[in-house]
Write an enzyme that holds these catalytic residues in place. Structure first.
Site, PDB file in Angstrom:
ATOM      1  N   CYS A  79     -30.705  73.040  37.733  1.00 34.27           N
ATOM      2  CA  CYS A  79     -32.121  73.293  37.972  1.00 34.27           C
ATOM      3  C   CYS A  79     -32.444  73.377  39.450  1.00 34.27           C
ATOM      4  O   CYS A  79     -32.125  72.471  40.215  1.00 34.27           O
ATOM      5  CB  CYS A  79     -32.973  72.210  37.336  1.00 34.27           C
ATOM      6  SG  CYS A  79     -33.127  72.500  35.593  1.00 34.27           S
ATOM      7  N   CYS A 163     -32.008  77.319  35.798  1.00 33.29           N
ATOM      8  CA  CYS A 163     -33.353  76.903  35.428  1.00 33.29           C
ATOM      9  C   CYS A 163     -34.183  76.637  36.671  1.00 33.29           C
ATOM     10  O   CYS A 163     -33.634  76.453  37.755  1.00 33.29           O
ATOM     11  CB  CYS A 163     -33.309  75.757  34.431  1.00 33.29           C
ATOM     12  SG  CYS A 163     -33.482  74.146  35.064  1.00 33.29           S
TER      13      CYS A 163
END
Ligand code: N1C
Length: 258
Positions: A79, A163
């Site tokens: 992420c 992400c």
């Protein structure tokens, strides 16, 4: 392992290339997994990897041939720290080697498969049990070669794990920084979509005197593709030579360089 490496060096030339290649591949895998619970997985990874192309015509290996390999390795989601690139491999490598400013960013070479296969060439022949590391077809001869198909498949899996905000370093010293034939354009960008991915942030790196800007036609195409996918898009230009000078200077903190 040590004996294997020594034999490989001592008899290199006499040892068939598949032995050398297998030895190198497995030892790089073990190096990557050292001190983890997956340390003993490298034979399994090798089996799945080699099954993708051994015995096959080197122009007839589709990216799906590596699907079973992808099942053997699970990458963690990354992420806000994924770094994609196109035609900036050397610059990205120099940044990673400097170990400054980039500690948070993760490239495919920071994952097991990217680390192990980076810089290697391999192919086999129809009906053969061997791996060859020379004389393998390049992508201009045939697209479906084992090396290109591997990078296509590994890059697809890598970008599927993206992400948050994804960073892409593109080359601003060439006329088409976003090129449809690249893996970045043809595979990776297509995997990025909300809600998992929110934004694409392009860093356009220039080295030398040829400098494209974020207004470049191909980058407009990328911006439109990102907006069609409902991703936020930003683009910023960066003088690559200045950055490299700065980060190699031990007296200057990272924050000074960006
Ligand atoms: O075709 P590209 O660049 O756009 O591919 C780069 C893109 C990156 O974002 C990576 O995630 O795809 C991934 N990737 C690699 O990590 C990689 N390591 C080594 C793709 N290719 C990779 N290679 C080799 O470089 C491989 O042989 C492939 O064909 C080239 C592509 O480099 P590019 O054209 O600069």
């Amino acid at each position: 392992l040590i004996v294997g490496i020594c034999l490989g060096i001592e008899f290199s030339g006499a040892v068939p290339s598949n032995k050398d290649f297998k030895t190198v591949t497995i030892s790089k895998c073990k190096e990557f997994l050292k001190n983890t619970s997956s340390e003993n997985k490298c034979e399994e990874v090798w089996d799945a990897f080699s099954k993708a192309y051994v015995g096959k015509d080197p122009c007839e290996v589709p990216m799906e041939a590596y699907d079973p390999l992808m099942q053997t390795v699970r990458e963690k989601d990354a992420c806000n720290r994924m770094l994609l690139w196109s035609k900036t491999k050397l610059f990205v490598r120099q940044l990673r080697e400097a170990q400054k400013c980039l500690p948070k960013l993760l490239t495919l070479e920071d994952t097991l498969l990217g680390f192990v296969m980076d810089g290697q060439t391999w192919c086999s022949k129809k009906g053969s049990k061997e791996t060859f590391t020379k004389g393998c077809p390049k992508s201009d001869k045939c697209e479906r070669n084992p090396v290109r198909s591997f990078w296509n498949r590994a890059s697809e899996a890598f970008s599927q794990a993206a992400c948050g905000e994804v960073t892409a370093m593109l080359n601003g010293s060439i006329s088409t920084p976003f090129n449809n034939n690249s893996i970045f354009a043809s595979i990776e960008v297509k995997q990025l979509s909300p809600p998992q991915v929110k934004a694409l942030s392009v860093i356009l790196v220039t080295t030398g005197n040829d400098k494209e800007t974020c207004e470049n036609d191909s980058l407009r195409t990328l911006q439109n593709a990102a907006l069609d996918r409902e991703l936020e898009y930003t683009c910023k230009e960066l003088d690559g030579s200045k950055i490299l000078d700065c980060i190699s200077d031990p007296d200057r903190p990272c924050g000074d360089c960006w």
